[in-house]
Motif scaffolding. Structure first.
Motif, PDB file in Angstrom:
ATOM      1  N   ALA A  20       1.030  -0.799  -0.059  1.00 48.75           N
ATOM      2  CA  ALA A  20       0.117  -0.119   0.316  1.00 48.75           C
ATOM      3  C   ALA A  20       0.755   0.970  -0.239  1.00 48.75           C
ATOM      4  O   ALA A  20       1.009   2.393  -0.924  1.00 48.75           O
ATOM      5  CB  ALA A  20      -1.050   0.032   0.793  1.00 48.75           C
ATOM      6  N   TYR A  21       2.094   1.147   0.214  1.00 49.05           N
ATOM      7  CA  TYR A  21       2.643   2.516   1.055  1.00 49.05           C
ATOM      8  C   TYR A  21       3.985   2.387  -0.675  1.00 49.05           C
ATOM      9  O   TYR A  21       3.643   4.139  -1.268  1.00 49.05           O
ATOM     10  CB  TYR A  21       3.809   2.354   1.878  1.00 49.05           C
ATOM     11  CG  TYR A  21       4.693   2.638   2.162  1.00 49.05           C
ATOM     12  CD1 TYR A  21       4.956   4.450   1.939  1.00 49.05           C
ATOM     13  CD2 TYR A  21       6.145   2.511   2.425  1.00 49.05           C
ATOM     14  CE1 TYR A  21       5.708   5.206   2.159  1.00 49.05           C
ATOM     15  CE2 TYR A  21       7.596   2.988   1.991  1.00 49.05           C
ATOM     16  CZ  TYR A  21       6.828   4.461   2.574  1.00 49.05           C
ATOM     17  OH  TYR A  21       8.741   5.457   2.469  1.00 49.05           O
ATOM     18  N   LEU A  22       4.300   1.596  -1.402  1.00 47.25           N
ATOM     19  CA  LEU A  22       4.467   1.445  -2.597  1.00 47.25           C
ATOM     20  C   LEU A  22       3.629   1.881  -3.723  1.00 47.25           C
ATOM     21  O   LEU A  22       3.967   2.588  -4.755  1.00 47.25           O
ATOM     22  CB  LEU A  22       5.375   0.141  -2.906  1.00 47.25           C
ATOM     23  CG  LEU A  22       6.613  -0.427  -2.145  1.00 47.25           C
ATOM     24  CD1 LEU A  22       7.031  -1.297  -2.662  1.00 47.25           C
ATOM     25  CD2 LEU A  22       7.522   0.452  -2.786  1.00 47.25           C
ATOM     26  N   PHE A  25       3.959   5.912  -6.142  1.00 41.72           N
ATOM     27  CA  PHE A  25       3.880   5.229  -6.917  1.00 41.72           C
ATOM     28  C   PHE A  25       3.522   4.734  -8.421  1.00 41.72           C
ATOM     29  O   PHE A  25       4.023   5.251  -9.646  1.00 41.72           O
ATOM     30  CB  PHE A  25       5.793   3.754  -7.169  1.00 41.72           C
ATOM     31  CG  PHE A  25       6.934   4.950  -6.565  1.00 41.72           C
ATOM     32  CD1 PHE A  25       7.578   5.995  -6.460  1.00 41.72           C
ATOM     33  CD2 PHE A  25       6.649   4.575  -5.167  1.00 41.72           C
ATOM     34  CE1 PHE A  25       7.904   6.236  -5.911  1.00 41.72           C
ATOM     35  CE2 PHE A  25       8.375   4.586  -4.705  1.00 41.72           C
ATOM     36  CZ  PHE A  25       8.718   6.056  -4.639  1.00 41.72           C
ATOM     37  N   PHE A  26       2.056   4.614  -8.494  1.00 40.09           N
ATOM     38  CA  PHE A  26       1.387   4.137  -9.329  1.00 40.09           C
ATOM     39  C   PHE A  26      -0.270   4.294  -8.812  1.00 40.09           C
ATOM     40  O   PHE A  26      -0.630   4.606  -8.679  1.00 40.09           O
ATOM     41  CB  PHE A  26       1.161   3.160  -9.113  1.00 40.09           C
ATOM     42  CG  PHE A  26       2.802   2.322  -9.871  1.00 40.09           C
ATOM     43  CD1 PHE A  26       2.986   1.806 -11.100  1.00 40.09           C
ATOM     44  CD2 PHE A  26       3.148   1.102  -8.515  1.00 40.09           C
ATOM     45  CE1 PHE A  26       4.066   0.791 -11.693  1.00 40.09           C
ATOM     46  CE2 PHE A  26       3.706   0.757  -8.877  1.00 40.09           C
ATOM     47  CZ  PHE A  26       4.684   0.446  -9.804  1.00 40.09           C
ATOM     48  N   ILE A  27      -0.093   6.564  -9.251  1.00 39.54           N
ATOM     49  CA  ILE A  27      -1.192   7.328  -9.588  1.00 39.54           C
ATOM     50  C   ILE A  27      -1.799   6.715  -8.927  1.00 39.54           C
ATOM     51  O   ILE A  27      -2.684   6.935  -7.383  1.00 39.54           O
ATOM     52  CB  ILE A  27      -0.335   8.863 -10.091  1.00 39.54           C
ATOM     53  CG1 ILE A  27       0.627   9.402  -9.685  1.00 39.54           C
ATOM     54  CG2 ILE A  27      -1.946   9.378  -9.573  1.00 39.54           C
ATOM     55  CD1 ILE A  27       1.061  10.032 -11.043  1.00 39.54           C
ATOM     56  N   ILE A  28      -2.877   6.509  -9.177  1.00 42.65           N
ATOM     57  CA  ILE A  28      -4.277   5.862  -9.062  1.00 42.65           C
ATOM     58  C   ILE A  28      -4.105   4.597  -7.957  1.00 42.65           C
ATOM     59  O   ILE A  28      -5.198   4.294  -7.319  1.00 42.65           O
ATOM     60  CB  ILE A  28      -4.825   5.593 -10.893  1.00 42.65           C
ATOM     61  CG1 ILE A  28      -6.181   5.388 -10.113  1.00 42.65           C
ATOM     62  CG2 ILE A  28      -3.987   3.968 -10.762  1.00 42.65           C
ATOM     63  CD1 ILE A  28      -7.396   5.875 -10.208  1.00 42.65           C
ATOM     64  N   LEU A  29      -3.246   3.755  -7.601  1.00 44.53           N
ATOM     65  CA  LEU A  29      -3.444   2.292  -7.164  1.00 44.53           C
ATOM     66  C   LEU A  29      -3.973   2.948  -4.715  1.00 44.53           C
ATOM     67  O   LEU A  29      -4.759   2.031  -4.500  1.00 44.53           O
ATOM     68  CB  LEU A  29      -2.212   1.378  -7.285  1.00 44.53           C
ATOM     69  CG  LEU A  29      -1.847   1.344  -8.424  1.00 44.53           C
ATOM     70  CD1 LEU A  29      -0.647   0.307  -8.486  1.00 44.53           C
ATOM     71  CD2 LEU A  29      -3.115   0.195  -8.429  1.00 44.53           C
ATOM     72  N   PRO A  30      -3.557   4.241  -4.672  1.00 41.12           N
ATOM     73  CA  PRO A  30      -4.039   3.923  -3.419  1.00 41.12           C
ATOM     74  C   PRO A  30      -4.835   4.382  -3.078  1.00 41.12           C
ATOM     75  O   PRO A  30      -5.710   3.356  -2.428  1.00 41.12           O
ATOM     76  CB  PRO A  30      -2.913   5.559  -2.771  1.00 41.12           C
ATOM     77  CG  PRO A  30      -1.798   5.584  -3.788  1.00 41.12           C
ATOM     78  CD  PRO A  30      -2.333   5.102  -5.311  1.00 41.12           C
ATOM     79  N   PRO A  31      -5.962   5.417  -3.989  1.00 38.40           N
ATOM     80  CA  PRO A  31      -7.546   5.253  -3.862  1.00 38.40           C
ATOM     81  C   PRO A  31      -8.124   3.945  -3.727  1.00 38.40           C
ATOM     82  O   PRO A  31      -9.372   2.770  -2.437  1.00 38.40           O
ATOM     83  CB  PRO A  31      -8.067   5.912  -4.481  1.00 38.40           C
ATOM     84  CG  PRO A  31      -6.640   6.774  -5.403  1.00 38.40           C
ATOM     85  CD  PRO A  31      -5.322   6.373  -5.043  1.00 38.40           C
ATOM     86  N   LEU A  32      -7.516   2.952  -4.793  1.00 41.91           N
ATOM     87  CA  LEU A  32      -8.052   1.997  -5.969  1.00 41.91           C
ATOM     88  C   LEU A  32      -7.593   1.269  -4.142  1.00 41.91           C
ATOM     89  O   LEU A  32      -8.375  -0.142  -3.666  1.00 41.91           O
ATOM     90  CB  LEU A  32      -7.267   0.985  -6.584  1.00 41.91           C
ATOM     91  CG  LEU A  32      -8.320   1.870  -7.783  1.00 41.91           C
ATOM     92  CD1 LEU A  32      -6.947   1.915  -9.232  1.00 41.91           C
ATOM     93  CD2 LEU A  32      -9.527   1.596  -7.920  1.00 41.91           C
ATOM     94  N   SER A  73      -0.704   3.775   6.310  1.00 39.86           N
ATOM     95  CA  SER A  73      -0.104   3.510   5.170  1.00 39.86           C
ATOM     96  C   SER A  73      -0.490   4.424   4.108  1.00 39.86           C
ATOM     97  O   SER A  73       0.103   4.003   2.747  1.00 39.86           O
ATOM     98  CB  SER A  73       0.229   2.261   4.963  1.00 39.86           C
ATOM     99  OG  SER A  73       0.985   1.253   4.042  1.00 39.86           O
ATOM    100  N   LEU A  74      -2.271   4.282   3.906  1.00 39.53           N
ATOM    101  CA  LEU A  74      -2.184   3.717   2.880  1.00 39.53           C
ATOM    102  C   LEU A  74      -2.547   5.912   2.493  1.00 39.53           C
ATOM    103  O   LEU A  74      -1.730   6.374   1.459  1.00 39.53           O
ATOM    104  CB  LEU A  74      -3.872   3.951   3.099  1.00 39.53           C
ATOM    105  CG  LEU A  74      -3.860   2.455   2.290  1.00 39.53           C
ATOM    106  CD1 LEU A  74      -5.927   2.385   3.072  1.00 39.53           C
ATOM    107  CD2 LEU A  74      -4.006   2.084   0.841  1.00 39.53           C
ATOM    108  N   ALA A  75      -2.485   6.640   3.794  1.00 38.50           N
ATOM    109  CA  ALA A  75      -1.952   8.265   3.288  1.00 38.50           C
ATOM    110  C   ALA A  75      -0.309   7.938   3.308  1.00 38.50           C
ATOM    111  O   ALA A  75      -0.373   8.801   2.122  1.00 38.50           O
ATOM    112  CB  ALA A  75      -2.511   8.416   4.661  1.00 38.50           C
TER     113      ALA A  75
END
Length: 130
Positions: A20-22, A25-32, A73-75
């Motif tokens: 989740a932390y990494l 680097f893939f802009i759309i991934l944290p909210p998904l 981690s998501l933040a």
């Protein structure tokens, strides 16, 4: 056999939250990642035990430790994404490096406490069933 269980729980939880932390680097991934984490936890809990399963999430002391670790981690991943948009990949790399000590201090600490507690609860439940 307590230590292997503890390290397995800690490894799996840390692996999940480090991804989740990494994800920053893939802009759309944290909210998904945030959406699917919450969705999976809720749906699985409800499907397994109905409304009682959702209630168990609220009173589960392990969840009180793991949820804040996941949110942090998501933040952090979201912060890396925002920096990536504003400053490019090198800015995101710098953000990752600057947030890493906080990851270790707060997220890993919460996960260690959660793994200790979860191991104790599992061992206690196993002893009760024997």
């Amino acid at each position: 056999h307590i230590l292997p269980l503890f390290f397995l729980i800690l490894f799996l939880n840390n692996f999940s939250l480090f991804i989740a932390y990494l994800s920053g680097f893939f802009i759309i991934l944290p909210p998904l990642y945030a959406f699917f984490t919450g969705f999976n936890i809720t749906v699985i809990s409800y499907e397994m035990m109905g409304w009682r399963g959702l209630w168990h999430l609220l009173v589960n002391p392990v969840a009180w430790l793991e949820f804040p670790a996941a949110w942090l981690s998501l933040a952090f991943g979201s912060k890396i994404s925002i920096t990536f948009i504003q400053s490019g990949f090198s800015g995101a790399q710098n953000e990752f490096v600057s947030l890493f000590p906080l990851y270790l201090k707060y997220i890993l600490s919460l996960l260690i406490l959660a793994a200790i507690l979860e191991t104790i609860i599992i061992k206690f439940a196993q002893n009760e069933n024997e």
